[in-house]
Scaffold this motif. Structure first.
Motif, short mmCIF file in Angstrom:
data_model
loop_
_atom_site.label_atom_id
_atom_site.label_comp_id
_atom_site.label_asym_id
_atom_site.label_seq_id
_atom_site.Cartn_x
_atom_site.Cartn_y
_atom_site.Cartn_z
N TYR B 324 0.83 -1.20 0.00
CA TYR B 324 0.00 0.00 0.00
C TYR B 324 0.86 1.24 0.00
CZ TYR B 324 -3.14 -3.55 1.80
OH TYR B 324 -3.86 -4.70 1.97
N ILE B 325 0.27 2.30 -0.56
CA ILE B 325 0.89 3.61 -0.47
C ILE B 325 -0.20 4.55 -0.01
CG2 ILE B 325 0.53 4.12 -2.94
CD1 ILE B 325 3.41 5.45 -2.76
N TYR B 326 0.17 5.56 0.80
CA TYR B 326 -0.82 6.32 1.55
C TYR B 326 -0.63 7.82 1.31
CZ TYR B 326 -3.93 6.67 5.69
OH TYR B 326 -4.98 6.88 6.54
N PRO B 327 -0.96 8.28 0.09
CA PRO B 327 -0.69 9.67 -0.24
C PRO B 327 -1.55 10.66 0.55
CG PRO B 327 -1.85 8.61 -2.04
CD PRO B 327 -1.49 7.54 -1.07
N ASN B 328 -0.96 11.83 0.80
CA ASN B 328 -1.65 12.95 1.42
C ASN B 328 -2.28 13.76 0.29
OD1 ASN B 328 -2.26 15.51 2.54
ND2 ASN B 328 -0.73 15.19 4.14
N ILE B 329 -3.61 13.88 0.32
CA ILE B 329 -4.31 14.53 -0.79
C ILE B 329 -4.77 15.94 -0.43
CG2 ILE B 329 -5.10 12.43 -1.96
CD1 ILE B 329 -7.79 13.65 -0.11
N SER B 330 -4.24 16.50 0.68
CA SER B 330 -4.74 17.80 1.13
C SER B 330 -4.48 18.90 0.11
CB SER B 330 -4.15 18.16 2.50
OG SER B 330 -2.75 18.14 2.43
N SER B 331 -3.45 18.74 -0.75
CA SER B 331 -3.16 19.76 -1.76
C SER B 331 -4.31 19.92 -2.75
CB SER B 331 -1.88 19.39 -2.51
OG SER B 331 -2.05 18.16 -3.18
N THR B 332 -5.19 18.94 -2.84
CA THR B 332 -6.30 19.03 -3.81
C THR B 332 -7.48 19.82 -3.24
OG1 THR B 332 -7.34 17.01 -2.99
CG2 THR B 332 -5.74 16.76 -4.77
N GLY B 333 -7.46 20.06 -1.93
CA GLY B 333 -8.57 20.78 -1.32
C GLY B 333 -9.77 19.89 -1.04
N LEU B 334 -9.69 18.62 -1.40
CA LEU B 334 -10.80 17.69 -1.15
C LEU B 334 -10.51 16.88 0.11
CD1 LEU B 334 -11.32 16.27 -4.75
CD2 LEU B 334 -12.51 18.20 -3.69
#
Lengths: 164, 390
Positions: B324-334
């Motif tokens: 698994y990989i667990y990206p931080n998606i906060s840069s998308t604003g969602l």
């Protein structure tokens, strides 16, 4: 250029020879230049012999036929089997030639446009060669697996789409 | 009869799995690429499947000992010693229906009402409900992205109370892909001993590490006597459907687990146990060559995912275990739920929102790379185009 990178690249190319240099570099954790240089070296040293596709001929309308022919030979003094093997593998119809242990000597795989052409090749070209003492021809009726690839793939995902 | 009311309060209060709703949508969708699969995409090696067929043919269709067959326990003891330097006696291991049953047994064996168990957050979906079903209280132990989602002395101290009885340790980790090294464990064993906690260590991804071998927390000084090691055949040998796992640990705990197991499950499937013997025997004798091949392939995909996701601005820390990989998606604003929902509806790529694995995980999604290179490439292309469209 380490051995582990060579084997990493060979593994990837054997699975998918069309993979891009960029992806190979990313997936092996090395630079693109290193991948290019490694491949160039492997090609030069004939470790990588050729890039080709694995084709399932059954899916194409064709009378093309393959046969595996057991060949018994009388080896020549000083030349062994190599001389006769060469006289056989130079025919374009011959796809592979192996020297075997067991009850016969050379295993020859022949491909031609039809059953008749394969038969003709055997009795007009192969059986009459000096040093060939006998041949047994087996026609290949269906291929299940070739070069490690299963040809009769069942394209069905057995796994759940999402699981914890 | 009011059949709604008849359900136990404990069961009613445990929320349904956050994975469920996405599963229902994704499984109806055509041409959907799933990065949501928590099991290997490799088939079980043929020698293992063949040994299961042979087990059936030769009439291996009866119960085994509650602990598991002598053969499979012998192989497990040999394996644990050889791979992780863990030495146990025959009476210290129980073979279970998947690692999941072993977890459930461990919780049920030790819980009194009101006992607390520290559970890493984020972590696998079953730990918290498992503790609750056993009558205990699961206490989330918040792990930080900045610390690569490892357990630190602080994360333990912040969550521990007088009622804390045990701590769940789960590395390599699902969903983050984080690992703990020997040095990392050395940091936390003091506080575990000081607080006198039992460790329940889920090591089902132990074979799937990249660049270094797995270290079991039980192998650290003073830990063998207070750790229940849980492992299974699903991930290392691609045997999820066989449902075969095991637990090894202090004899009193294992005996208590066997007591529950004998009344509820009796024994794991004998066919699976025989297949497990073949899996361990063949891999232990050929230097783990099948496992290594799988690990090498996962490692390539891991690098591809890590590089590509970071390149498109989904920052992730480098996972060194599991698939698994667990990206931080906060840069998308969602937030993670909306990100996953829209990605699924707009681009037909299924991921699992971080919120399925713990509270305060709105900034993360879990992507599994247990999928072919072609699938991963296409999925990455679609994620990129989704991000461009935002």
């Amino acid at each position: 250029m380490s051995n582990s990178i060579c084997s990493e690249i060979l593994d990837m190319l054997e699975t998918d020879a069309k993979m891009s240099i960029k992806d190979m570099a990313t997936m092996a954790g090395v630079s693109e230049n290193e991948v290019k240089e490694t491949i160039a070296k492997l090609e030069k040293e004939k470790v990588i012999v050729k890039y080709s596709a694995i084709v399932n001929r059954e899916k194409v309308e064709s009378d093309e036929t393959e046969a595996l022919i057991e060949v018994k030979v009388v080896p020549k003094r000083g030349l062994g089997y190599d001389d006769l093997a060469e006289r056989i593998y130079r025919f374009p119809e011959v796809k592979s030639v192996y020297l075997m242990s067991g009850t016969y000597d050379l295993s020859v795989i022949v491909r031609a446009g039809s059953l008749k052409q394969v038969s003709q090749f055997v009795f007009e070209r192969l059986a009459v060669l000096d040093g060939v003492s006998s041949t047994v021809t087996h026609f290949i009726m269906r291929k299940y697996k070739e070069h490690g690839v299963i040809l009769m793939v069942k394209d069905k995902e057995e796994r759940l789409v999402i699981s914890p | 009869m009011n059949t709604e009311q008849i359900i136990s309060t404990i069961v009613r209060e445990v929320p349904p799995s956050g994975i469920r709703k996405f599963f229902d949508i994704a499984s109806e969708m055509k041409d959907c690429i799933s990065l949501g699969v928590g099991e290997p995409d490799f088939d079980t090696p043929w020698n293992i499947r063949e040994s299961a067929i042979y087990a059936l043919e030769s009439g291996r269709t009866h119960y085994t000992s509650n602990y598991g067959s002598t053969e499979v326990r012998n192989e497990i003891l040999h394996y644990l010693d050889m791979r992780f330097s863990l030495r146990y006696d025959m009476g210290q291991v129980v073979v279970t229906v998947g690692a999941s049953e072993a977890l459930d047994l461990a919780f049920r064996a030790i819980m009194n009402p009101g006992d607390e168990v520290l559970v890493p957050a984020p972590s696998y979906v079953s730990y918290m409900p498992g503790v609750s079903f056993a009558g205990g209280i699961p206490v989330p132990m918040k792990l930080q992205e900045s610390e690569n989602f490892k357990i630190t002395p602080k994360s333990i101290r912040d969550a521990v109370t007088d009622k804390t009885k045990a701590i769940v340790v789960a590395f390599p980790n699902n969903p983050t892909g984080a690992i703990m090294t020997k040095e990392d464990y050395e940091q936390i064993t003091d506080v575990i001993i000081e607080k006198d906690l039992l460790v329940i260590s889920d090591e089902v991804y132990a074979e799937l590490t990249y660049g270094r071998d797995h270290c079991s927390i039980a192998s650290l000084p003073g830990m063998l006597e207070r750790t229940v090691v849980i492992n299974g055949f699903s991930k290392a040998f691609a045997m999820t459907g066989f449902r075969l796992g095991y637990a090894a640990g202090p004899k009193p705990v294992i005996d208590a687990m066997v007591k529950i197991h004998q009344y509820s499950m009796l024994c794991a499937s004998v066919i699976s146990q025989d297949a497990g013997v073949e899996a361990l025997r063949s891999e232990c004798s050929n230097g783990f060559s099948n496992v290594r091949k799988m690990v090498a392939e996962y490692n390539r995909r891991r690098r591809l995912m890590f590089a590509s996701l970071n390149e498109m601005g989904l920052k992730c820390f480098e996972p060194l275990g599991a698939f698994y990989i667990y990206p931080n998606i906060s840069s998308t604003g969602l937030d993670s739920e909306e990100f996953c929902r829209r990605l699924l509806f707009e681009k037909k790529v299924a991921c699992v929102p971080g919120t399925a694995f713990g509270k305060n995980m709105e900034n993360f999604i879990r992507c599994s790379y247990a999928s072919s290179y072609d699938n991963l490439k296409e999925a990455l292309k679609r994620i990129q185009s989704f991000i461009n469209s935002l």
